[in-house]
Scaffold this motif. Structure first.
Motif, PDB file in Angstrom:
ATOM      1  N   TYR A  73      22.740  20.898 -13.905  1.00  0.00           N
ATOM      2  CA  TYR A  73      22.944  20.108 -15.109  1.00  0.00           C
ATOM      3  C   TYR A  73      21.717  20.179 -16.022  1.00  0.00           C
ATOM      4  CZ  TYR A  73      26.701  17.971 -12.334  1.00  0.00           C
ATOM      5  OH  TYR A  73      27.809  17.756 -11.559  1.00  0.00           O
ATOM      6  N   GLU A  74      21.925  19.796 -17.259  1.00  0.00           N
ATOM      7  CA  GLU A  74      20.809  19.694 -18.207  1.00  0.00           C
ATOM      8  C   GLU A  74      19.988  18.457 -17.865  1.00  0.00           C
ATOM      9  OE1 GLU A  74      20.036  18.903 -22.993  1.00  0.00           O
ATOM     10  OE2 GLU A  74      22.052  19.451 -22.276  1.00  0.00           O
ATOM     11  N   ARG A 128      26.687  14.175 -14.687  1.00  0.00           N
ATOM     12  CA  ARG A 128      26.141  15.137 -15.647  1.00  0.00           C
ATOM     13  C   ARG A 128      25.620  14.435 -16.898  1.00  0.00           C
ATOM     14  NH1 ARG A 128      27.117  20.668 -16.881  1.00  0.00           N
ATOM     15  NH2 ARG A 128      28.705  20.775 -15.227  1.00  0.00           N
ATOM     16  N   ALA A 129      26.407  13.483 -17.417  1.00  0.00           N
ATOM     17  CA  ALA A 129      25.989  12.747 -18.608  1.00  0.00           C
ATOM     18  C   ALA A 129      24.834  11.799 -18.299  1.00  0.00           C
ATOM     19  CB  ALA A 129      27.178  11.968 -19.176  1.00  0.00           C
ATOM     20  N   ASP A 145      22.397  -1.871 -17.372  1.00  0.00           N
ATOM     21  CA  ASP A 145      22.772  -2.145 -18.763  1.00  0.00           C
ATOM     22  C   ASP A 145      24.048  -1.426 -19.154  1.00  0.00           C
ATOM     23  OD1 ASP A 145      20.313  -3.647 -19.503  1.00  0.00           O
ATOM     24  OD2 ASP A 145      19.350  -1.728 -19.096  1.00  0.00           O
ATOM     25  N   ASP A 146      24.279  -0.307 -18.523  1.00  0.00           N
ATOM     26  CA  ASP A 146      25.414   0.524 -18.893  1.00  0.00           C
ATOM     27  C   ASP A 146      25.872   1.302 -17.659  1.00  0.00           C
ATOM     28  OD1 ASP A 146      27.327   1.662 -20.449  1.00  0.00           O
ATOM     29  OD2 ASP A 146      25.957   2.735 -21.782  1.00  0.00           O
ATOM     30  N   ALA A 147      27.069   1.845 -17.734  1.00  0.00           N
ATOM     31  CA  ALA A 147      27.613   2.631 -16.626  1.00  0.00           C
ATOM     32  C   ALA A 147      28.180   3.931 -17.169  1.00  0.00           C
ATOM     33  CB  ALA A 147      28.689   1.847 -15.890  1.00  0.00           C
TER      34      ALA A 147
END
Length: 393
Positions: A111-112, A83-84, A76-78
């Motif tokens: 990473y979080e 990290r994000a 759906d998205d890239a």
């Protein structure tokens, strides 16, 4: 009074719809982050989407694969930042080569991550990846190793199919017994694959995968090297090898980078298998030198019986080749006639090869299909058009 009631009822209806819409707006879809948009990563994404209403985000170092994944609605998205991508993901799928997976696990540990998230991979080896995953122990996440034992003759996200793993073995290697509820969650995430899940330790996985997948690739590559050396002395050998030899060494055409990494990662199991293989070959050498005809016969007879007893039409560690052999007359247009028949039935051919054709003599055409179902449909269709077909298991 009736008008007032209608007005009041209309107002309640609008308020109810507004609350429902606001509720839908506030319900955030679960997020899946797929790192590596190739055949496997793309197929897992499609299988997850088949069963779950989720938001799938993809990442790949190849921008063309990302664009293709978006255009084919695999994702759906890239994102251009791992990290994000991992920050709010409920499920993280590492669909990358084993060496890259090791590095990714180390990076992700810094990473979080979302509390309770599940991280899994698709690597063909498990012990070293399992060791690398220990860096996640301080995080409130669960890593579960995975290995979908299925593939295709094609590569890239454009070849991704939700049904790629149907009836295939999907190995899961949980970290410990405490993660059993997470294993169930992961199986629920992956139920759209319609695969057959098996749980085992990383050590058991690497030992078995080494025997039935990794080592056979070494043998196939070695056979090719042997013929290549003979060709230096006698070029005629390559012409003769175009038939059966080329067929039995198909798996030697796999990705050199992938197999380099697999051999290094599973070196302990493979070194042991190589030692046993040398013992086996020494035994055969003695049988030949001493012309032990009865023992040679027994050797091949035992191998035939064991091989013939293996499950047929099931997906294993090495992708199955579903071949159909068709007798074809020496006549112009016969190949286009056969492909036309199959095209009308929406049957896809992954490979086509003329095995033998001589003037005025019936030839043989080998058709390769992605699934046994496609092969069965093709056999029925061609027989209805009076073509003789054969299977060789």
């Amino acid at each position: 009074m009736q008008e007032l009631f209608k007005s009041s009822q209309h107002g309640l209806k609008k308020e109810s719809e507004l609350c429902r819409l606001e509720g839908d707006f506030n319900v955030e879809k679960r997020k899946v982050f797929v790192i590596g948009l190739g055949l496997i990563g793309g197929s897992i994404a499609l299988a997850i989407r088949r069963e779950h209403d989720v938001h799938i985000v993809g990442y790949d170092i190849n921008e063309q694969q990302v664009k293709m994944g978006l255009s084919l609605k695999v994702i759906d998205d890239a994102t251009d930042s791992i990290r994000a991508g991992v920050r709010n993901a409920d499920l993280i799928v590492l669909a990358t080569p084993v060496t890259k997976t090791e590095q990714l696990l180390e990076d992700i540990s810094n990473y979080e991550l979302k509390q309770g998230a599940i991280i899994t991979d698709v690597g063909s080896t498990k012990q070293r990846i399992f060791q690398s995953a220990t860096c996640l122990e301080e995080k409130d996440v669960t890593f579960i190793g995975g290995h979908p034992m299925a593939g295709s003759h094609k590569s890239g996200v454009e070849a991704a199919r939700a049904h790629l793993f149907e009836n295939a073995f999907y190995i899961l290697t949980p970290v410990d017994q405490q993660s059993m509820n997470k294993v169930i969650q992961l199986q629920n995430w992956l139920k759209g694959t319609r695969a057959r899940f098996i749980e085992m330790s990383p050590e058991q996985h690497d030992r078995l995968a080494g025997a039935i997948s990794h080592f056979p690739h070494i043998v196939a590559a070695s056979l090719v090297h042997q013929v290549a050396k003979i060709e230096e002395e006698d070029p005629l050998v390559s012409r003769l090898a175009a038939g059966g030899f080329r067929d039995i060494t198909r798996i030697a055409s796999g990705s050199p980078v992938m197999w380099r990494d697999i051999l290094i990662h599973n070196k302990e199991s493979l070194i042991e298998l190589l030692d046993k293989w040398q013992e086996e070959m020494n035994y055969v050498r003695v049988l030949i030198e001493q012309e032990e005809d009865d023992k040679i016969h027994q050797y091949f007879d035992h191998a035939k019986k064991f091989r013939d007893g293996l499950p047929i039409h099931k997906k294993g560690a090495i992708p199955a080749f579903y071949d159909l052999y068709v007798d074809v007359p020496d006549h112009p247009g016969v190949i286009s006639d056969i492909t036309g028949i199959l095209a009308k039935e929406n049957i896809s051919i992954t490979n086509i090869r003329i095995i033998e054709t001589r003037e005025d003599i019936m030839g043989v055409l080998r058709l390769t299909f992605r699934t046994n179902e496609d092969r069965e449909k093709a056999e029925t269709s061609l027989r209805s058009h009076l073509y003789e077909t054969n299977l060789m298991e």
